[in-house]
Scaffold this motif. Sequence first.
Motif: not given
Length: 393
Positions: A160-181
Amino acid sequence: MKKDFGLYIHTPFCLQRCHYCDFATFTLEEASTNIDDYINYLCIEIKKGSEFIENKKLRSIYFGGGTPSLLELAHFEKIFKELSQNGFSRDPQTEVTLEINPATLDEVKIRALKQLGVNRYSVGAQTFNAKHLKNLNRKHSAKDTIDTLSLLSELDCNYSFDLLFALPNQSCEELKEDLTYLNKFNPSHISPYYLTLPTNHFLNINRPQEEDEIKMFGIIYDELLDKGYSQYEISNFSKPQKESKHNLIYWTDQDYWGVGLSSHSYLSRENNFGVRFSNPKTFQSYYDWVSSWQPKDSLINDRRVENFEILNQAQSLTDYCHTFLRMKQGIAFDQLVDKFGPQRAGQVWQIAESISQSGWVVLTPDRLFLSKKGQMLSNQVFLNFTFINKFIR
Ligand SMILES: C[S@@+](CC[C@H](N)C(=O)[O-])C[C@H]1O[C@@H](n2cnc3c(N)ncnc32)[C@H](O)[C@@H]1O
Ligand code: SF4
């Protein structure tokens, strides 16, 4: 009805303290003990406590932390031996999960853990973004995570993989990059966690606005469903039949016993609504408690355990609603009647009806569950299903 039973085993050691973490854990340098001593006390707790556990057939064992992947093989061997010597049994279906941090396991150890029966890993990756990893005070790099995931995949491990989101200064684009990885791998289970912090925490500065947070959850939701995962709980997605058995124990009113520092337990007992308690939170108080615990003290009547509560009907109904409503399947009316009787079940349905205009819940004659909007605002919804002061037994 015979209940499932899960065992949680806490490891309160980490390589570093992440800035956002509120779990009972210490760096090896700051801990006032060493791992060997801790495991010795943990095994004493298993031995003494086992006398009071009625159902010793384990559906799940969960090594959580902290960072349990820091334990040595000899520690795991000792714990498993203690469990079997005290009558706890496992079968091939028993889920045995180990929480791991990237770069804390190698191939030799994974193979040896498999021999011991570990059959599931939960990888605390959080993000692949170097800037955010640093800001959160994570010790590992994105490459460490990629190496660990590659190793688990090569060795055909269920993870299983734990993904943390809504981080300080995190953009939607950066979150999408995490999902791409993440898409380059194929975890059977993904837990996207919304970063939760106390109000005045310094990491709250420059968090995404509420509408962006909702957007982020939508991005995760759409992406995971598109990739064949289904959401079985607010923060948990799995491939078919890969739901975490341990999580399901927590959310479906089953029994669990938590051993080790600060661990929580819930054990049902006939003629009442069960007991809840948590273990002492410092090494010294935990060691003192384990050492002085006499066999005549029952786990279910030990007032020296912190927060020991014999649940009344109102508390039990509150827990029941809050946990089942986290699940996609929600609350089944007939099961609610079985446990609490038609009057209380009717009361829950009435409350749901009274808030149905809000769009937070979906209500059918036999099921009640959260809408997507309700999932985003779950804490607000749960307030309506909190009965502590509404009636007493
Ligand atoms: C108890 S931690 C242990 C996992 C492991 N030590 C790690 O950090 O990689 C389990 C998970 O809880 C989540 N978590 C910890 N603190 C959190 C917070 N403040 N808000 C939301 N999720 C959090 C993280 O995603 C983490 O992977
Ligand atoms: S590694 Fe995990 S348990 Fe340890 S401090 Fe960081 S988030 Fe908390």
